[in-house]
Scaffold this active site. Structure first.
Site, PDB file in Angstrom:
ATOM      1  N   HIS A 156       0.905  -1.209  -0.045  1.00  0.00           N
ATOM      2  CA  HIS A 156      -0.139  -0.026  -0.065  1.00  0.00           C
ATOM      3  C   HIS A 156       0.993   1.290   0.063  1.00  0.00           C
ATOM      4  CE1 HIS A 156      -3.195   2.866   1.057  1.00  0.00           C
ATOM      5  NE2 HIS A 156      -4.089   1.965   1.198  1.00  0.00           N
ATOM      6  N   GLU A 189      -0.756   1.230  -5.587  1.00  0.00           N
ATOM      7  CA  GLU A 189      -0.419   0.010  -4.824  1.00  0.00           C
ATOM      8  C   GLU A 189      -0.503  -1.299  -5.800  1.00  0.00           C
ATOM      9  OE1 GLU A 189      -3.729   0.491  -2.283  1.00  0.00           O
ATOM     10  OE2 GLU A 189      -3.620   2.736  -2.185  1.00  0.00           O
TER      11      GLU A 189
HETATM   12  O1  TA6 Z   1      -5.930   1.561  -0.997  1.00  0.00           O
HETATM   13  C1  TA6 Z   1      -7.020   2.335  -0.985  1.00  0.00           C
HETATM   14  C2  TA6 Z   1      -7.838   2.045   0.288  1.00  0.00           C
HETATM   15  O2  TA6 Z   1      -8.413   0.803   0.153  1.00  0.00           O
HETATM   16  C3  TA6 Z   1      -8.999   3.007   0.333  1.00  0.00           C
HETATM   17  O3  TA6 Z   1     -10.227   2.422   0.013  1.00  0.00           O
HETATM   18  C4  TA6 Z   1      -8.733   3.701   1.759  1.00  0.00           C
HETATM   19  O4  TA6 Z   1      -9.624   2.954   2.835  1.00  0.00           O
HETATM   20  C5  TA6 Z   1      -7.374   3.487   1.851  1.00  0.00           C
HETATM   21  O5  TA6 Z   1      -7.171   2.177   1.431  1.00  0.00           O
HETATM   22  C6  TA6 Z   1      -6.902   3.732   3.352  1.00  0.00           C
HETATM   23  O6  TA6 Z   1      -7.441   2.635   4.290  1.00  0.00           O
HETATM   24  P1  TA6 Z   1      -6.992   2.605   5.469  1.00  0.00           P
HETATM   25  O7  TA6 Z   1      -7.384   1.427   6.472  1.00  0.00           O
HETATM   26  O8  TA6 Z   1      -5.413   2.767   5.876  1.00  0.00           O
HETATM   27  O9  TA6 Z   1      -7.595   3.889   6.118  1.00  0.00           O
END
Ligand code: TA6
Length: 293
Positions: A157, A260
């Protein structure tokens, strides 16, 4: 000292002595500097004490992307799984003149009893980070060391630090079908991805393994090369979602983009005794200066 560790913090310093280094808290990479310039976004409000997922860097998503849905066994796990909120162990490190390497391990005996109850499988993860003078490789191996098959998502991520979200592009996704989680629809990507508001898109089965992220206005950019990872997620929270995150500055969305690489569109099935691996290599590219005639 190419690899140093103090409690949960690990620092890898490239021997070129050009202030090229990476910092990790546990197994979450929080900084990648190349010749002193930071390339990874970390929110000024990030909580880096193990109490919650770090807002920035390269959090590791495993064994589920997003929130699992019943009746899937991941349904009760926290969003993005337990790997990014569990303490890993530095298990190995090595260095030579070109590359500094560190390996982190996490297995089922190290997760909380609560998470073990939610996801009762015997697994072992080995996360390898390799720093060269101008590249950063992050590699994950998943092993099923039990006698029951399991399936999983995983994702690197990655939060990139950029000069201006309104100028950045993501090149390499044109023609790929994606799920737009903002508009709740699917579509085929037309041309380069740009940020003009909240973006939260999941591109499945991305054929191109090379994704380019030019910063815009001739400032070069980052190349992401993926191996064994079929999907790409692009995320920028923009104003409203940014304001809703306590660990994210209201204006920070201007200087970050998440691109990601992972396996999130479908679960990967891993038989007992099986293993899987995937990785990404981040490198820099400079927009060729116009030749002055
Ligand atoms: O990778 C994108 C995502 O899935 C978004 O939908 C948003 O939720 C982001 O991840 C951040 O997630 P988090 O749980 O770290 O706040």
């Amino acid at each position: 000292m190419p690899v140093s560790q103090q409690s949960s913090k690990t620092v890898l310093t490239h021997p070129s002595g050009s202030s090229t280094e990476i910092h990790l808290f546990g197994a979450t990479l929080t900084s990648w500097k190349v010749n002193g310039r930071e390339r990874i976004f970390l929110s000024e409000k990030a909580i880096v004490d193990g109490s919650k997922a770090i807002r920035g860097g390269i959090p590791l998503v495993f064994p589920v992307f997003g929130k699992g849905k019943a009746p899937h066994v991941t349904a009760s796990l926290p969003q993005h799984g337990f790997a990014r909120i569990t303490r890993w162990k530095l298990v190995n490190s090595s260095e030579n003149q070109e590359i500094v390497t560190a390996q982190f391990g996490l297995d089922h005996s190290m997760i909380s009893e609560e998470h073990r109850q939610m996801w009762p499988f015997d697994f072992e993860l080995v996360y390898t980070v390799k720093l060269s003078a101008d590249t950063l490789e992050t590699h994950l191996r998943v092993q099923n060391i039990g006698d029951k098959a399991f399936d999983f998502n995983t994702l690197l991520h990655t939060y990139f630090l950029i000069p201006d979200a309104s100028k950045v592009k993501v090149i390499g996704l044109s023609g790929v079908n994606y799920v737009d989680k903002v508009l709740q629809k699917s579509a085929d990507q037309e041309g380069d991805v740009v940020i003009r508001g909240e973006v939260d898109s999941v591109y499945a089965k991305v054929k191109s393994n090379q994704i380019q992220i030019p910063y815009g206005s001739e400032q070069g950019g980052i190349q992401l090369t993926k191996y064994g990872l079929s999907d790409i997620v692009v995320w920028n929270p923009w104003t409203e979602k940014a304001a809703g995150m306590a660990d994210f500055g209201d204006e920070e969305y201007h200087r970050m983009i998440c691109v990601e690489a992972g396996q999130v569109a479908e679960f990967i099935a891993l038989a007992a005794g099986g293993s899987w691996e995937g990785s990404q290599i981040l490198s820099l590219f400079a927009i060729p200066q116009h030749t002055i005639i």
